[in-house]
Design a protein around this motif. Sequence first.
Motif, short mmCIF file in Angstrom:
data_model
loop_
_atom_site.label_atom_id
_atom_site.label_comp_id
_atom_site.label_asym_id
_atom_site.label_seq_id
_atom_site.Cartn_x
_atom_site.Cartn_y
_atom_site.Cartn_z
N GLU A 35 0.82 -1.21 0.00
CA GLU A 35 0.00 0.00 0.00
C GLU A 35 0.86 1.27 0.00
O GLU A 35 0.53 2.25 -0.66
CB GLU A 35 -0.94 0.02 1.21
CG GLU A 35 -2.11 -0.90 1.07
CD GLU A 35 -3.04 -0.52 -0.07
OE1 GLU A 35 -3.30 0.69 -0.26
OE2 GLU A 35 -3.50 -1.43 -0.77
N GLN A 38 2.04 1.69 -3.49
CA GLN A 38 0.97 1.98 -4.45
C GLN A 38 0.43 3.41 -4.31
O GLN A 38 0.05 4.03 -5.30
CB GLN A 38 -0.19 0.98 -4.28
CG GLN A 38 -1.27 1.11 -5.32
CD GLN A 38 -0.76 0.81 -6.72
OE1 GLN A 38 -0.13 -0.20 -6.95
NE2 GLN A 38 -1.03 1.70 -7.64
N ARG A 39 0.41 3.92 -3.11
CA ARG A 39 -0.20 5.23 -2.88
C ARG A 39 0.37 6.34 -3.74
O ARG A 39 -0.38 7.09 -4.37
CB ARG A 39 -0.10 5.59 -1.40
CG ARG A 39 -0.78 6.88 -1.07
CD ARG A 39 -0.72 7.16 0.41
NE ARG A 39 -1.40 8.40 0.73
CZ ARG A 39 -1.49 8.88 1.92
NH1 ARG A 39 -0.99 8.22 2.94
NH2 ARG A 39 -2.09 10.02 2.13
N ASP A 42 -0.83 6.03 -7.35
CA ASP A 42 -2.23 6.44 -7.50
C ASP A 42 -2.36 7.97 -7.45
O ASP A 42 -3.13 8.55 -8.23
CB ASP A 42 -3.11 5.80 -6.43
CG ASP A 42 -3.21 4.29 -6.57
OD1 ASP A 42 -2.88 3.76 -7.65
OD2 ASP A 42 -3.63 3.65 -5.59
N GLU A 43 -1.64 8.60 -6.54
CA GLU A 43 -1.69 10.06 -6.42
C GLU A 43 -1.24 10.74 -7.70
O GLU A 43 -1.88 11.67 -8.20
CB GLU A 43 -0.83 10.53 -5.25
CG GLU A 43 -1.39 10.21 -3.89
CD GLU A 43 -0.42 10.52 -2.76
OE1 GLU A 43 0.73 10.98 -3.03
OE2 GLU A 43 -0.79 10.31 -1.59
N GLN A 45 -1.04 9.40 -10.68
CA GLN A 45 -1.95 9.06 -11.78
C GLN A 45 -3.15 10.02 -11.81
O GLN A 45 -3.56 10.49 -12.87
CB GLN A 45 -2.43 7.61 -11.63
CG GLN A 45 -3.22 7.09 -12.79
CD GLN A 45 -2.39 6.97 -14.05
OE1 GLN A 45 -2.25 7.93 -14.79
NE2 GLN A 45 -1.85 5.79 -14.28
N THR A 46 -3.70 10.31 -10.64
CA THR A 46 -4.81 11.26 -10.55
C THR A 46 -4.39 12.63 -11.05
O THR A 46 -5.10 13.27 -11.83
CB THR A 46 -5.32 11.34 -9.09
OG1 THR A 46 -5.79 10.06 -8.70
CG2 THR A 46 -6.42 12.37 -8.95
N CYS A 98 2.94 -2.32 -8.77
CA CYS A 98 2.33 -1.00 -8.56
C CYS A 98 1.80 -0.34 -9.83
O CYS A 98 1.27 0.76 -9.76
CB CYS A 98 3.35 -0.05 -7.94
SG CYS A 98 3.82 -0.52 -6.28
N ASN A 99 1.94 -0.98 -10.96
CA ASN A 99 1.48 -0.41 -12.23
C ASN A 99 2.10 0.95 -12.51
O ASN A 99 1.43 1.88 -12.95
CB ASN A 99 -0.05 -0.34 -12.26
CG ASN A 99 -0.58 -0.17 -13.67
OD1 ASN A 99 0.11 -0.46 -14.65
ND2 ASN A 99 -1.79 0.32 -13.79
N SER A 102 1.84 2.60 -15.97
CA SER A 102 0.68 3.42 -16.32
C SER A 102 1.01 4.91 -16.18
O SER A 102 0.48 5.74 -16.93
CB SER A 102 -0.53 3.06 -15.47
OG SER A 102 -0.33 3.43 -14.12
#
Length: 180
Positions: A35, A38-39, A42-43, A45-46, A98-99, A102
């Motif tokens: 996590e 990953q965080r 994700d941040e 990516q947004t 974690c991708n 992308s």
Amino acid sequence: HGLNGARMSAIATRAKVTTATLHYYFENKESLYREVLQRPVDEVQTKLGQLNLEGLSPEEALKQIVRLAIANEAQNPQRQMLWFQEASQNQGIYFKECNVLSLHEHLLKVLEQGIAEGCFRQIEPFLALTYILSVCLFYFTVHENWKHLTPDIDRLSPETIDEHTEEAIAFILAGVKRSD
């Protein structure tokens, strides 16, 4: 301390929660570690999704990506140590989950578009991506070392980060733009 050096009890103490609370939300240390990795992906990516890169020229899109990368790291300068620990301790085993690719697809697309339109020279996009990220992010990897060599410079001050950002943009554009 990376996955190997982290202790759930120490994490709980720093987070001011009980170890039981950590185990409630995260089954084990490995789950928490996943996590934590990953965080930031994700941040970013947004944030990348909010840039509307498709409406920009490749040069302007590249500038926006560089600005975002540096600003994000400036808000989280310790994060580079996390990625370093993952590479050295785990050889990227969790990193691949974690991708992260992308995130890089945005920059790769901009580079490929710039090459296709003739505003960027012929470069291998994935290598260029590696160099661009190095210019943007290595700054934060070494800032703890550099502060001892130049104690009068606050390398994390907003002014110095702004200078780093503009210099990084100029350096990167000089490397990718056609010279004719």
